[in-house]
Scaffold this motif. Structure first.
Motif, short mmCIF file in Angstrom:
data_model
loop_
_atom_site.label_atom_id
_atom_site.label_comp_id
_atom_site.label_asym_id
_atom_site.label_seq_id
_atom_site.Cartn_x
_atom_site.Cartn_y
_atom_site.Cartn_z
N PRO A 267 0.74 -1.30 0.03
CA PRO A 267 -0.13 -0.19 -0.05
C PRO A 267 0.80 1.20 -0.01
CG PRO A 267 0.26 -1.04 2.36
CD PRO A 267 0.98 -1.88 1.35
N ILE A 268 1.18 1.86 -1.35
CA ILE A 268 2.08 3.12 -1.14
C ILE A 268 1.23 4.22 -1.69
CG2 ILE A 268 4.14 3.80 -2.55
CD1 ILE A 268 4.90 1.41 -0.99
N MET A 269 1.29 5.25 -1.30
CA MET A 269 0.69 6.51 -1.44
C MET A 269 1.72 7.39 -1.95
SD MET A 269 -0.52 8.83 1.81
CE MET A 269 0.40 9.74 2.63
N CYS A 270 1.28 8.24 -2.70
CA CYS A 270 2.17 9.41 -3.16
C CYS A 270 1.30 10.76 -3.05
CB CYS A 270 2.40 9.50 -4.86
SG CYS A 270 3.53 10.74 -5.23
N ILE A 271 1.73 11.28 -1.98
CA ILE A 271 0.90 12.79 -1.37
C ILE A 271 1.66 14.03 -2.23
CG2 ILE A 271 2.30 12.78 0.62
CD1 ILE A 271 -0.44 13.78 1.95
N ASP A 272 0.96 14.77 -2.69
CA ASP A 272 1.34 16.10 -3.38
C ASP A 272 0.52 17.11 -2.59
OD1 ASP A 272 2.31 17.79 -5.46
OD2 ASP A 272 0.41 18.05 -5.69
N MET A 273 1.23 18.23 -2.07
CA MET A 273 0.68 19.36 -1.55
C MET A 273 0.24 20.37 -2.56
SD MET A 273 1.13 18.44 1.63
CE MET A 273 1.86 16.67 1.47
N LYS A 274 -1.10 20.48 -2.90
CA LYS A 274 -1.48 21.48 -3.80
C LYS A 274 -1.15 22.86 -3.63
CE LYS A 274 -6.01 18.80 -4.96
NZ LYS A 274 -7.39 18.64 -4.85
N CYS A 275 -0.87 23.30 -4.76
CA CYS A 275 -0.42 24.78 -4.74
C CYS A 275 0.37 24.93 -3.51
CB CYS A 275 -1.76 25.83 -4.66
SG CYS A 275 -3.13 25.20 -5.53
N PHE A 276 1.59 24.32 -3.58
CA PHE A 276 2.19 24.40 -2.10
C PHE A 276 2.89 25.89 -1.69
CE2 PHE A 276 6.31 23.40 0.41
CZ PHE A 276 5.66 23.07 1.40
N TYR A 277 3.63 26.26 -2.47
CA TYR A 277 4.22 27.49 -2.48
C TYR A 277 3.20 28.58 -2.20
CZ TYR A 277 8.71 25.75 -4.57
OH TYR A 277 9.61 25.04 -4.66
N ALA A 278 2.03 28.44 -2.97
CA ALA A 278 0.76 29.50 -2.76
C ALA A 278 0.24 29.20 -1.33
CB ALA A 278 -0.09 29.38 -3.70
N SER A 279 0.30 28.06 -0.91
CA SER A 279 -0.53 27.67 0.45
C SER A 279 0.35 28.04 1.45
CB SER A 279 -0.65 26.18 0.42
OG SER A 279 -1.87 25.82 -0.69
N CYS A 280 1.64 27.93 1.26
CA CYS A 280 2.41 28.47 2.48
C CYS A 280 2.59 29.94 2.58
CB CYS A 280 3.98 27.80 2.11
SG CYS A 280 4.24 26.10 2.26
N VAL A 281 2.56 30.79 1.50
CA VAL A 281 2.67 32.14 1.69
C VAL A 281 1.17 32.71 2.13
CG1 VAL A 281 4.34 32.67 -0.16
CG2 VAL A 281 1.97 32.67 -0.74
N ALA A 282 0.09 31.93 1.77
CA ALA A 282 -1.36 32.12 2.31
C ALA A 282 -1.38 32.07 3.93
CB ALA A 282 -2.36 31.43 1.75
N MET A 283 -0.84 30.90 4.25
CA MET A 283 -0.69 30.60 5.76
C MET A 283 0.01 31.69 6.42
SD MET A 283 0.56 27.37 7.83
CE MET A 283 2.22 28.00 7.46
N LEU A 284 1.24 32.09 5.95
CA LEU A 284 2.13 32.99 6.44
C LEU A 284 1.45 34.60 6.66
CD1 LEU A 284 5.07 33.01 7.46
CD2 LEU A 284 5.60 34.05 5.26
N HIS A 285 0.61 34.79 5.57
CA HIS A 285 0.25 36.13 5.69
C HIS A 285 -1.49 36.19 6.39
CE1 HIS A 285 3.37 38.27 3.81
NE2 HIS A 285 3.39 37.16 3.29
N GLY A 286 -2.05 34.94 6.62
CA GLY A 286 -3.48 34.90 7.24
C GLY A 286 -4.34 34.84 6.20
N LEU A 287 -4.11 34.53 4.99
CA LEU A 287 -5.06 34.55 3.87
C LEU A 287 -5.64 33.16 3.39
CD1 LEU A 287 -2.79 36.57 1.47
CD2 LEU A 287 -4.60 37.52 2.87
N ASP A 288 -6.74 33.09 2.89
CA ASP A 288 -7.55 31.82 2.39
C ASP A 288 -7.25 31.53 1.14
OD1 ASP A 288 -9.29 29.92 1.77
OD2 ASP A 288 -10.99 30.66 3.26
N ILE A 289 -6.64 30.41 0.97
CA ILE A 289 -6.07 30.05 -0.10
C ILE A 289 -7.05 29.70 -1.28
CG2 ILE A 289 -5.92 27.64 0.44
CD1 ILE A 289 -3.64 29.34 -1.98
N LEU A 290 -8.21 29.40 -0.99
CA LEU A 290 -9.37 29.19 -1.80
C LEU A 290 -10.40 30.20 -2.16
CD1 LEU A 290 -10.74 25.85 0.10
CD2 LEU A 290 -9.12 26.07 -1.98
#
Length: 418
Positions: free
Chosen positions: A10-33
């Protein structure tokens, strides 16, 4: 195809969607969606590449990864950010640490800053079925970091990756088995949609009358091996979903491992002189990476991508040399020869250099016409100085000319601002 005895974990491959954008959104308190966000490599250059976008930026403003800064419309709702690579790497490590709460560290293979393979064998007693564990990991990452993810699952790394790229990136979660290959993988076209097949290989396969992955799976194996060697063998078996790689090993799609370095230039390069400066700097980096691994290579590969003003396109050429090398001068002169033979004055925007057909550096044969040992020794000395005092401790004079890129890249991680 008989799948009996093939890897079935059971191998999973996990990808963080829009990772860089999600990170800066979290850093600046923004909603990525809800906020249109773009991460741009460099604000100082209108032609700078877009590294990541939020879903709204892609859907409403039609800006995607690899767009250019000048293509982004002026709109009051749009938020632009430069990359913070040190923060992105820190976030990646923190997410990996979270995953290690569910599986042993040795069951995790970090494939890139935003993508990992995880072996979920044995999670049943602690977290439920592998599918339940995978979805729980997704929920935990979203809850703790507000970073959405997609998961592909399969019996080996290849099928997990294919399930991710071809299915889960649209649906969020997908699980494929060997039995799903004819139904889900074989209809895929163009061939370059399949992980591991580039545009050039697609064209070669199309010329053989192979248009789909199913056509590749049902092609004559002997003919594929005759034309492409070991690559043909791998393409054939990958089309059947077969991958014998162990977790942590690279999914090899182009024969032996290689050392490569590419550069998307921050502006169009118009002259041979400027282009040759970048060729030298990339050759230096490829040679340094090979020396670090105590490897040398017999085949030098050069890729040149033209500017959009030229209508795109470019060329990719290779040349095998008499003796395996990791000497900058030899790699550079080979690249320069390939460039002179194939370049016709077009505007250049992308350059790639790699070294393949590898052997141990200890087995390198000496050339009676050149003092190779002194050149190799000099390379290792320069590497040790750079390792100790920084990548710009020693630079060639040409790196200080207008076409040089290494001085600008020295204060960056992965080519982007720290």
């Amino acid at each position: 195809m008989n799948y009996e005895g093939m890897p079935n974990k059971p191998i999973m491959c996990i990808d963080m969607k829009c990772f860089y954008a999600s990170c800066v959104a979290m850093l600046h308190g923004l909603d990525i969606l809800k906020i249109p966000i773009a991460v741009v490599a460099n604000f100082d250059h209108p032609g700078s590449i877009v590294l990541a976008v939020s879903p709204l930026m892609r859907e409403k403003f039609k800006i995607k990864t690899s767009s250019r800064r000048w293509e982004i419309p002026k709109h009051p709702d749009i938020r632009l950010f430069e990359p913070k690579m040190s923060f992105f790497i820190q976030m990646s490590m923190t997410i990996t640490k979270l995953i290690s709460n569910y599986v042993p560290v040795e069951a995790i293979h970090v494939y890139s800053v935003d993508e990992s393979f995880v072996d979920l064998t044995g999670t049943e007693k602690l977290w439920g079925s592998p599918e339940e564990t995978a979805k729980e990991i997704q929920r935990a990452i979203l809850d703790q970091f507000n970073v959405p993810s997609a998961v592909g699952m399969g019996p080996n790394m290849l099928i997990a990756k294919l399930a991710l790229d071809l299915d889960a990136k649209r649906t969020g979660f997908a699980q494929w088995t060997y039995e799903d290959i004819p139904k889900k993988l074989w209809p895929v076209r163009p061939l370059s949609e399949m992980w591991g097949i580039g545009k050039r290989m697609e064209a070669n396969l199309n010329a053989m009358g192979i248009q789909t992955v199913g056509g590749l799976a049902n092609a004559d194996l002997a003919e594929l091996e005759k034309r492409f060697g070991i690559i043909g063998n791998q393409l054939y078996y990958h089309a059947w979903g077969i991958d014998l790689s162990k977790l942590g090993e690279p999914l090899i799609t182009n024969g032996a491992l290689s050392f490569g370095k590419g550069q998307m230039l921050m502006r169009d390069y118009h002259t041979r002189k400027e282009i040759s400066v970048v060729l030298l700097e990339l050759s230096e980096e490829v040679a340094r990476r090979a020396r670090h691994a105590k490897k040398a290579g017999r085949t030098v590969n050069l890729g040149i991508g033209y500017s959009k003003d030229e209508g795109g396109g470019g060329f990719s050429k290779s040349r095998s040399i008499d003796f395996a090398t990791n000497i900058t001068k030899k790699i550079y002169t080979t690249c320069l020869d390939l460039f002179k033979e194939n370049y016709r004055g077009q505007t250049v925007r992308n350059i790639y250099v790699s070294l393949t057909n590898l052997a141990s550096d200890a087995t390198v044969q000496l050339d009676i016409f050149e003092d190779v040992s002194k050149q190799r020794e000099l390379g290792y000395v320069m590497d040790s100085i750079r390792n100790r005092f920084g990548s710009t401790a020693i630079l060639r004079a040409r790196s200080y000319t207008e076409g040089g890129i290494m001085k600008d890249r020295s204060g960056k991680i992965g080519g982007h601002k720290k």
